[in-house]
Design a protein around this motif. Structure first.
Motif, PDB file in Angstrom:
ATOM      1  N   ARG A   1      40.784  43.366  49.481  1.00 13.15           N
ATOM      2  CA  ARG A   1      39.478  43.206  48.848  1.00 13.15           C
ATOM      3  C   ARG A   1      38.810  44.558  48.625  1.00 13.15           C
ATOM      4  O   ARG A   1      38.131  44.767  47.623  1.00 13.15           O
ATOM      5  CB  ARG A   1      38.588  42.312  49.700  1.00 13.15           C
ATOM      6  N   ALA A   2      39.009  45.473  49.549  1.00 17.27           N
ATOM      7  CA  ALA A   2      38.431  46.815  49.386  1.00 17.27           C
ATOM      8  C   ALA A   2      39.048  47.528  48.186  1.00 17.27           C
ATOM      9  O   ALA A   2      38.344  48.190  47.422  1.00 17.27           O
ATOM     10  CB  ALA A   2      38.638  47.630  50.656  1.00 17.27           C
TER      11      ALA A   2
ATOM     12  N   ASP B   1      37.169  48.786  44.799  1.00 21.36           N
ATOM     13  CA  ASP B   1      37.340  50.144  44.276  1.00 21.36           C
ATOM     14  C   ASP B   1      37.758  50.113  42.809  1.00 21.36           C
ATOM     15  O   ASP B   1      37.308  50.938  42.015  1.00 21.36           O
ATOM     16  CB  ASP B   1      38.384  50.908  45.081  1.00 21.36           C
ATOM     17  N   ASP B   2      38.614  49.154  42.445  1.00 22.29           N
ATOM     18  CA  ASP B   2      39.043  49.023  41.057  1.00 22.29           C
ATOM     19  C   ASP B   2      37.876  48.662  40.138  1.00 22.29           C
ATOM     20  O   ASP B   2      37.775  49.171  39.015  1.00 22.29           O
ATOM     21  CB  ASP B   2      40.141  47.965  40.927  1.00 22.29           C
ATOM     22  N   VAL B   3      36.983  47.781  40.602  1.00 24.06           N
ATOM     23  CA  VAL B   3      35.815  47.397  39.795  1.00 24.06           C
ATOM     24  C   VAL B   3      34.916  48.616  39.566  1.00 24.06           C
ATOM     25  O   VAL B   3      34.486  48.878  38.434  1.00 24.06           O
ATOM     26  CB  VAL B   3      35.042  46.252  40.476  1.00 24.06           C
ATOM     27  N   ILE B   4      34.644  49.366  40.634  1.00 26.97           N
ATOM     28  CA  ILE B   4      33.792  50.557  40.510  1.00 26.97           C
ATOM     29  C   ILE B   4      34.463  51.598  39.607  1.00 26.97           C
ATOM     30  O   ILE B   4      33.827  52.191  38.734  1.00 26.97           O
ATOM     31  CB  ILE B   4      33.482  51.160  41.899  1.00 26.97           C
ATOM     32  N   ALA B   5      35.764  51.812  39.809  1.00 23.70           N
ATOM     33  CA  ALA B   5      36.485  52.810  39.000  1.00 23.70           C
ATOM     34  C   ALA B   5      36.515  52.407  37.533  1.00 23.70           C
ATOM     35  O   ALA B   5      36.367  53.255  36.643  1.00 23.70           O
ATOM     36  CB  ALA B   5      37.901  52.986  39.530  1.00 23.70           C
TER      37      ALA B   5
ATOM     38  N   PRO C   1      48.381  40.063  42.106  1.00 20.91           N
ATOM     39  CA  PRO C   1      47.033  40.518  42.469  1.00 20.91           C
ATOM     40  C   PRO C   1      46.723  40.342  43.952  1.00 20.91           C
ATOM     41  O   PRO C   1      45.929  41.089  44.507  1.00 20.91           O
ATOM     42  CB  PRO C   1      46.112  39.632  41.627  1.00 20.91           C
ATOM     43  N   ALA C   2      47.322  39.361  44.613  1.00 26.46           N
ATOM     44  CA  ALA C   2      47.027  39.132  46.026  1.00 26.46           C
ATOM     45  C   ALA C   2      47.569  40.242  46.916  1.00 26.46           C
ATOM     46  O   ALA C   2      47.244  40.307  48.092  1.00 26.46           O
ATOM     47  CB  ALA C   2      47.604  37.788  46.462  1.00 26.46           C
TER      48      ALA C   2
END
Length: 171
Positions: A62-63, A67-71, A57-58
């Motif tokens: 952060r961007a 984007d993954d959270v919004i998607a 994951p690292a």
């Protein structure tokens, strides 16, 4: 007693001068080979490869994680709302390009920009990453806050109340 250091240096100079010529290799191929070399400092040290494998994951910035959270949230909304979301375009920008409109309080977290009627897309929903992250850091549950921002802007684009489309709220 012969001096080995000077003898070794002259051999190195000779071998450097007697390097094979690349006359039969096209210049484009020669440039592409040199572009593949890893950049090192003058002592031969430096990064030899990535410090983290891409599956950790690292590896993601952060961007990209935002984007993954919004998607993910929009994908879940798509499962619940179906074809109603087909005529909307979604985007994530770092910050707003202009100052807030007179009716907006503070820095906007997102905007809904409607398009003219004959277009295939009804509106574009834009989320601003830095203002959302800044405000979410002040919240007790940042992920829920991001979900509420997405819900409010999507409800505004659909012309409905956020409570009517939110999949986290019981019916």
């Amino acid at each position: 007693m012969p001096d080995n250091r000077s003898h070794g240096a002259s051999e190195q100079r000779q071998s450097a001068n007697s390097a094979p010529q690349r006359e039969n290799v096209p210049p484009a191929v020669h440039r592409s080979r040199s572009a593949r070399r890893v950049r090192r400092d003058r002592h031969g040290r430096g990064m030899r490869g990535p410090s983290l494998p891409p599956m950790l994951p690292a590896w993601r910035t952060r961007a990209q994680m935002f984007d993954d959270v919004i998607a993910w949230d929009l994908g879940t909304f798509r499962q619940h709302l179906g074809e109603r979301m087909d005529r909307f375009d979604f985007a994530v920008l770092d910050v707003p390009h202009s100052d807030p409109a007179p009716w907006e309080d503070g820095v906007p977290l997102g905007r809904v920009i409607p398009f003219e009627r004959p277009s295939k897309i009804a509106a574009r929903v834009i989320f601003y990453r830095m203002p959302i992250i800044e405000e979410a850091s002040r919240q007790r549950h940042p992920r829920i806050f991001i979900h509420e921002v997405v819900t409010n802007h999507l409800a505004s684009a659909l012309g409905e109340h956020p409570e009517d489309i939110d999949y986290l709220r019981p019916f």
